[in-house]
Design a protein around this motif. Structure first.
Motif, PDB file in Angstrom:
ATOM      1  N   LYS A  70      28.620  44.642  40.787  1.00  0.00           N
ATOM      2  CA  LYS A  70      28.967  43.293  40.332  1.00  0.00           C
ATOM      3  C   LYS A  70      27.927  42.920  39.272  1.00  0.00           C
ATOM      4  O   LYS A  70      26.744  43.135  39.472  1.00  0.00           O
ATOM      5  CB  LYS A  70      28.914  42.306  41.491  1.00  0.00           C
TER       6      LYS A  70
ATOM      7  N   ASP B  58      36.579  44.888  46.954  1.00  0.00           N
ATOM      8  CA  ASP B  58      35.196  44.394  46.970  1.00  0.00           C
ATOM      9  C   ASP B  58      34.900  43.420  45.832  1.00  0.00           C
ATOM     10  O   ASP B  58      33.796  42.890  45.734  1.00  0.00           O
ATOM     11  CB  ASP B  58      34.211  45.565  46.891  1.00  0.00           C
ATOM     12  N   ARG B  59      35.880  43.234  44.940  1.00  0.00           N
ATOM     13  CA  ARG B  59      35.734  42.380  43.761  1.00  0.00           C
ATOM     14  C   ARG B  59      34.558  42.805  42.876  1.00  0.00           C
ATOM     15  O   ARG B  59      33.800  41.981  42.370  1.00  0.00           O
ATOM     16  CB  ARG B  59      35.601  40.921  44.164  1.00  0.00           C
ATOM     17  N   ASP B  60      34.411  44.113  42.737  1.00  0.00           N
ATOM     18  CA  ASP B  60      33.382  44.647  41.854  1.00  0.00           C
ATOM     19  C   ASP B  60      33.863  44.569  40.412  1.00  0.00           C
ATOM     20  O   ASP B  60      35.066  44.515  40.142  1.00  0.00           O
ATOM     21  CB  ASP B  60      33.080  46.113  42.201  1.00  0.00           C
TER      22      ASP B  60
ATOM     23  N   THR C  42      29.243  54.062  43.761  1.00  0.00           N
ATOM     24  CA  THR C  42      28.763  52.700  43.970  1.00  0.00           C
ATOM     25  C   THR C  42      29.554  51.712  43.131  1.00  0.00           C
ATOM     26  O   THR C  42      29.882  51.988  41.984  1.00  0.00           O
ATOM     27  CB  THR C  42      27.244  52.585  43.681  1.00  0.00           C
ATOM     28  N   GLY C  43      29.870  50.590  43.747  1.00  0.00           N
ATOM     29  CA  GLY C  43      30.498  49.496  43.037  1.00  0.00           C
ATOM     30  C   GLY C  43      29.435  48.539  42.551  1.00  0.00           C
ATOM     31  O   GLY C  43      28.389  48.383  43.186  1.00  0.00           O
TER      32      GLY C  43
ATOM     33  N   GLY D 129      39.138  50.215  46.153  1.00  0.00           N
ATOM     34  CA  GLY D 129      37.888  49.705  46.699  1.00  0.00           C
ATOM     35  C   GLY D 129      37.238  48.692  45.768  1.00  0.00           C
ATOM     36  O   GLY D 129      36.716  47.663  46.213  1.00  0.00           O
TER      37      GLY D 129
END
Length: 118
Positions: free
Chosen positions: A113, A43-45, A110-111, A39
């Motif tokens: 950024k 999501d590119r977290d 939670t991811g 994930g």
């Protein structure tokens, strides 16, 4: 009421340097590492973290983009490092949501950024 009790436990563990349970991490979080990592990539977290509570014990995991996995106190320290001056503020904002999800028998995940500020 269950949510308030959980919030107090999370506050102690995340803001007051409280002890966290390795056995709870192994029991409730460890099996999801690969799923959460997938994930994170999708999501590119920059990282994802998860928190759980069970029978008065708290555990957390933080997974970084390079798949480094940090558990409990090490995860809390890395999260604090990532968020630097905003750690306390961010945790205080997230605590009610964390407690509600955990009271509803859902893991809090939670991811994140990050934004590089100079």
């Amino acid at each position: 009421m269950k949510s308030k009790k959980i919030a107090l436990l999370l506050r102690k563990a995340l803001l007051e340097e409280g002890e966290m349970a390795q056995s709870l991490y192994e029991y409730e979080l460890e099996e999801h590492i690969d799923y959460w990592y997938e994930g994170l990539k999708a999501d590119r977290d920059d990282f994802v973290f998860a928190v759980t509570e069970n029978s008065g014990h708290v555990a957390m995991v933080l997974i970084m983009a390079d798949k480094t996995v940090l558990v409990n106190e090490a995860a809390r320290a890395k999260l604090s490092e990532f968020w630097q001056r905003n750690y306390r503020t961010n945790i205080e904002k997230l605590l009610p949501m964390m407690a509600k999800e955990l009271a509803d028998d859902t893991l809090y995940v939670t991811g994140v950024k990050t934004i590089n500020q100079k």
